[in-house]
Design a protein around this motif. Structure first.
Motif, PDB file in Angstrom:
ATOM      1  N   LEU A 119      -7.893  -7.306  -5.885  1.00  7.37           N
ATOM      2  CA  LEU A 119      -7.591  -5.977  -5.344  1.00  7.37           C
ATOM      3  C   LEU A 119      -8.209  -4.899  -6.223  1.00  7.37           C
ATOM      4  O   LEU A 119      -8.828  -3.967  -5.758  1.00  7.37           O
ATOM      5  CB  LEU A 119      -6.071  -5.761  -5.254  1.00  7.37           C
ATOM      6  N   ASN A 183     -13.042  -7.398  -2.158  1.00  7.50           N
ATOM      7  CA  ASN A 183     -11.641  -6.970  -2.082  1.00  7.50           C
ATOM      8  C   ASN A 183     -10.928  -7.720  -0.953  1.00  7.50           C
ATOM      9  O   ASN A 183     -11.427  -7.814   0.163  1.00  7.50           O
ATOM     10  CB  ASN A 183     -11.582  -5.454  -1.840  1.00  7.50           C
ATOM     11  N   ALA A 185      -7.742  -7.159   0.275  1.00  5.13           N
ATOM     12  CA  ALA A 185      -6.569  -6.476   0.836  1.00  5.13           C
ATOM     13  C   ALA A 185      -6.340  -6.787   2.314  1.00  5.13           C
ATOM     14  O   ALA A 185      -5.202  -6.975   2.748  1.00  5.13           O
ATOM     15  CB  ALA A 185      -6.699  -4.963   0.625  1.00  5.13           C
ATOM     16  N   LYS A 186      -7.416  -6.866   3.091  1.00  8.64           N
ATOM     17  CA  LYS A 186      -7.269  -7.062   4.542  1.00  8.64           C
ATOM     18  C   LYS A 186      -7.060  -8.525   4.932  1.00  8.64           C
ATOM     19  O   LYS A 186      -6.807  -8.829   6.097  1.00  8.64           O
ATOM     20  CB  LYS A 186      -8.496  -6.504   5.267  1.00  8.64           C
ATOM     21  N   GLU A 187      -7.173  -9.452   3.967  1.00 11.96           N
ATOM     22  CA  GLU A 187      -7.083 -10.878   4.289  1.00 11.96           C
ATOM     23  C   GLU A 187      -5.800 -11.544   3.795  1.00 11.96           C
ATOM     24  O   GLU A 187      -5.440 -12.625   4.262  1.00 11.96           O
ATOM     25  CB  GLU A 187      -8.285 -11.621   3.681  1.00 11.96           C
ATOM     26  N   HIS A 189      -2.720 -11.208   4.233  1.00 11.04           N
ATOM     27  CA  HIS A 189      -1.606 -11.497   5.158  1.00 11.04           C
ATOM     28  C   HIS A 189      -1.754 -12.871   5.819  1.00 11.04           C
ATOM     29  O   HIS A 189      -0.805 -13.414   6.367  1.00 11.04           O
ATOM     30  CB  HIS A 189      -1.488 -10.404   6.233  1.00 11.04           C
ATOM     31  N   HIS A 190      -2.968 -13.455   5.742  1.00 17.39           N
ATOM     32  CA  HIS A 190      -3.182 -14.793   6.320  1.00 17.39           C
ATOM     33  C   HIS A 190      -2.559 -15.895   5.462  1.00 17.39           C
ATOM     34  O   HIS A 190      -2.371 -17.017   5.937  1.00 17.39           O
ATOM     35  CB  HIS A 190      -4.677 -15.084   6.468  1.00 17.39           C
ATOM     36  N   GLU A 213       1.119  -4.272  -5.364  1.00 12.66           N
ATOM     37  CA  GLU A 213       0.304  -4.321  -4.145  1.00 12.66           C
ATOM     38  C   GLU A 213       0.126  -5.768  -3.673  1.00 12.66           C
ATOM     39  O   GLU A 213       0.223  -6.053  -2.471  1.00 12.66           O
ATOM     40  CB  GLU A 213      -1.045  -3.644  -4.421  1.00 12.66           C
ATOM     41  N   LEU A 217       1.366  -7.349  -0.060  1.00 14.79           N
ATOM     42  CA  LEU A 217       0.410  -7.938   0.879  1.00 14.79           C
ATOM     43  C   LEU A 217       0.580  -9.445   1.079  1.00 14.79           C
ATOM     44  O   LEU A 217       0.202  -9.975   2.126  1.00 14.79           O
ATOM     45  CB  LEU A 217      -1.022  -7.643   0.410  1.00 14.79           C
TER      46      LEU A 217
END
Length: 258
Positions: A119, A183, A185-187, A189-190, A213, A217
């Motif tokens: 991150l 980064n 951050a968007k992955e 949650h998988h 963070e 997440l």
């Protein structure tokens, strides 16, 4: 107790104990010895495996997070580890652990991150290593820890010998830049497996806000802070780190069918 290093088809690694597998991944300036206290504490009940990551000698075109994840996959295949294991990563090793988990969800049963990149990280305190400057390296290594005394002369000498080589410095810079670009951050949650985050309250490289963070997440994560502790809790506060790890492993143990 010195770690026994094995060598198989070009892979150097530690493989101690039997039982459920703990796969340990060190950081950018890390070494197998960073995990010495974890090996000592857990090899009586677990199989503890630590590959030496080829940070300083991998092909420059592959010197980055994806290349190191591919190396981890090749290593696991080489030693025949197919069952799901608990993956622990410090700093860059945490980043590799996360990407490995995203790419191989069936191979990871739990995640343990400590001072992980992925991150944000303040790489080498905001600048890259200066070749041939021992005092600078000494200061940067001390910056990793809350207590500068943990930055022993042996540790400083080890990092200095690395940063004194142009070829190695090029790889360090390439990998560090790759980590900053990559980064997650968007992955995150998988990732569905239980995760333990152990962070030094005094970590200046991946500060506590980064831990919060990650905790937000990663859906199934729990966060524990250690005071008077910097970027490498398993080295600086090994007893407390091992205690938190042991409690997490017991709490998230999957019952064996039978």
């Amino acid at each position: 107790m010195a770690l026994q290093i094995k060598d198989k088809n070009g892979f150097q690694y530690v493989d101690e104990g039997t039982g459920e597998v703990l796969l340990l991944l060190h950081g950018l300036f890390g070494a197998l010895s960073n995990w010495q206290e974890v090996v000592a504490g857990f090899s009586p009940q677990y199989r503890v495996v630590i590959p030496l990551l080829p940070i300083y000698d991998m092909p420059l075109t592959k010197a980055g997070v994806p290349g190191l994840v591919a190396f981890a996959e090749d290593f696991m295949a080489e030693i025949g580890l197919t069952e799901p294991c608990t993956v622990l990563g410090n700093s860059l090793g945490g980043h590799i652990a996360l990407v490995y988990t995203l790419r191989n969800p069936g191979r990871v049963s739990r995640l343990v991150l400590t001072g992980s990149s992925g991150l944000f990280e303040d790489s080498m305190g905001g600048s890259f290593p200066k070749r041939g400057n021992y005092a600078y390296v000494q200061e940067r290594v001390a910056y990793t820890f809350y207590n500068p005394a943990v930055a022993t002369q042996d540790l400083v000498d080890e990092v200095f010998s690395v940063t004194n080589s142009n070829a190695k410095c090029l790889r360090i810079i390439s990998i560090a830049r790759s980590a900053q670009r990559h980064n997650l951050a968007k992955e995150l949650h998988h990732i569905q497996v239980p995760a333990l985050l152990v962070w030094g309250l005094n970590d200046t490289i991946t500060p506590p806000v980064v831990a919060h963070e990650f905790n937000r997440l990663l859906r199934h994560s729990e966060l524990r802070f250690l005071d008077h502790c910097g970027h490498a809790p398993m080295m600086e506060r090994p007893q407390e780190f091992n205690q938190l790890l042991r409690q997490f492993l017991v709490r998230t143990q999957v019952p064996v069918a039978g």
